[in-house]
Design a protein around this motif. Structure first.
Motif, short mmCIF file in Angstrom:
data_model
loop_
_atom_site.label_atom_id
_atom_site.label_comp_id
_atom_site.label_asym_id
_atom_site.label_seq_id
_atom_site.Cartn_x
_atom_site.Cartn_y
_atom_site.Cartn_z
N TYR A 134 0.84 -1.16 -0.09
CA TYR A 134 0.07 0.04 -0.06
C TYR A 134 0.88 1.41 0.23
O TYR A 134 1.78 1.25 0.84
CB TYR A 134 -0.95 -0.04 1.20
N SER A 135 0.34 2.32 -0.72
CA SER A 135 1.21 3.59 -0.72
C SER A 135 0.18 4.45 -0.44
O SER A 135 -1.02 4.78 -0.53
CB SER A 135 1.40 3.80 -2.34
N TYR A 136 0.73 5.52 0.31
CA TYR A 136 0.02 6.77 0.71
C TYR A 136 -0.71 7.45 -0.34
O TYR A 136 -0.03 7.90 -1.31
CB TYR A 136 0.86 7.63 1.75
N GLN A 154 -3.32 -0.23 -3.00
CA GLN A 154 -2.36 -0.85 -3.77
C GLN A 154 -2.09 -0.10 -5.12
O GLN A 154 -3.03 0.57 -5.70
CB GLN A 154 -2.98 -2.41 -4.00
N SER A 155 -1.20 -0.43 -5.92
CA SER A 155 -1.10 0.12 -7.13
C SER A 155 -0.62 -0.98 -8.28
O SER A 155 -0.28 -2.13 -8.03
CB SER A 155 0.06 1.06 -7.32
N TYR A 156 -0.68 -0.80 -9.52
CA TYR A 156 -0.41 -1.46 -10.74
C TYR A 156 0.36 -0.59 -11.40
O TYR A 156 0.02 0.36 -12.23
CB TYR A 156 -1.57 -2.03 -11.32
N PRO A 160 -2.29 3.89 -8.67
CA PRO A 160 -2.99 3.36 -7.50
C PRO A 160 -4.47 2.97 -7.96
O PRO A 160 -5.09 3.34 -9.01
CB PRO A 160 -3.00 4.42 -6.46
N PHE A 161 -5.14 2.08 -7.15
CA PHE A 161 -6.46 1.75 -7.23
C PHE A 161 -6.93 2.81 -6.44
O PHE A 161 -6.75 3.25 -5.26
CB PHE A 161 -6.74 0.39 -6.65
N MET A 162 -8.35 3.26 -6.88
CA MET A 162 -9.07 4.34 -6.29
C MET A 162 -10.49 4.08 -5.84
O MET A 162 -11.38 4.73 -6.02
CB MET A 162 -8.87 5.78 -7.41
#
Length: 281
Positions: A134-136, A154-156, A160-162
């Motif tokens: 996870y990213s801030y 999470q990101s790809y 990030p997923f929003m």
């Protein structure tokens, strides 16, 4: 007279003339394209200024790249039974694939260095499950006087997923000079994979132009944030389908906040938050 030789001379002259004319044509088309694009860029900025719409950030005309993605939302019930998650399991509960955890000990959090504090907490596997994923997200986190909500996802490949299917939310309380994490909720995606090849995305300027034309940006408002993220658009059995979406946060003249969404792949405004479900594809 060598007519064969004359024919070859005319042939090469003809080829050279065509190449010359094509180069002039391409140059003119290229210059016209540059002028047209320049006018379009100036036009949206000019239109916003005419309506007293303020831009808090510089708007980019960069064309980033993204995917159609599929992913499955994780269920934490099985994970809580694993030995490595026993500390979390003592005070955690799971409902509808959302894990809610209350720290058994006081967890301090520094809101002056939010990203650093968030990253440190995400590294503690006795507090959070796979927190390193996870990213801030400063664009959707909220910091109020007494209670803050710090959000990560999470990101790809850097995007990030929003939406609520991939999220950590920390409830942070300020009390008696101390800042503590009261609880967190967590959702997580697994088996994330692209459904198609990487595609070019519409730029920030292009999607702002679309929102303006569709009257989604009120006059005398302020565009405070423009950010990109994957957003769920379809649910097929246990799988979700995500597309890259531009989010535009707008503060209106009456001080209310609205968030507009534009599909970054087709430049279409998203007006419905309902996610269609397909049970038998």
């Amino acid at each position: 007279m060598d007519f064969r030789k004359i024919e070859w001379i005319f042939f090469f002259v003809f080829i050279g003339l065509n190449i010359f004319l094509f180069s002039i044509f391409w140059s003119n088309q290229h210059e016209q394209s540059l002028v047209t694009n320049s006018k379009q860029r100036e036009d949206i900025i000019h239109r916003l200024k005419n309506d007293d719409i303020e831009l808090k950030e510089k708007i980019s005309d960069e064309h980033r790249e993204g995917y159609y993605l599929s992913a499955e939302q994780d269920d934490f019930q099985k994970l809580l039974s694993e030995p490595s998650n026993q500390t979390i399991a003592q005070t955690a509960s799971v409902s509808d694939k959302i894990l809610t955890y209350y720290p058994s000990q006081n967890r301090e959090f520094n809101l002056k260095t939010t990203q650093k504090s968030f990253n440190q907490l995400m590294q503690e596997n006795t507090v959070i499950m796979d927190g390193q994923q996870y990213s801030y997200l400063p664009d959707i986190s909220k910091k109020e006087d007494e209670l803050a909500k710090i959000v990560g996802a999470q990101s790809y490949e850097g995007i990030p997923f929003m939406d609520e299917t991939s999220r950590v939310i920390l409830d942070v309380e300020k009390s008696d000079g101390e800042v503590q994490v009261l609880k967190y909720t967590q959702t997580r995606l697994k088996e994330i994979e692209p459904l198609r090849e990487k595609m070019a995305l519409y730029s920030e300027k292009e999607i702002l132009n679309t929102l303006y034309i569709n009257n989604n940006i009120p006059a005398k408002s302020t565009i405070t944030n423009v950010y990109l993220g994957y957003f769920r658009t379809l649910e097929v059995r246990e799988k979700n389908v995500y597309v890259p979406v531009w989010f535009v946060k707008i503060r209106t003249a009456d001080k209310t906040t609205q968030i507009e969404k534009v599909n970054a792949l087709n430049n279409q405004v998203i007006t419905n938050n309902l996610v269609p479900k397909v049970e038998n594809p």
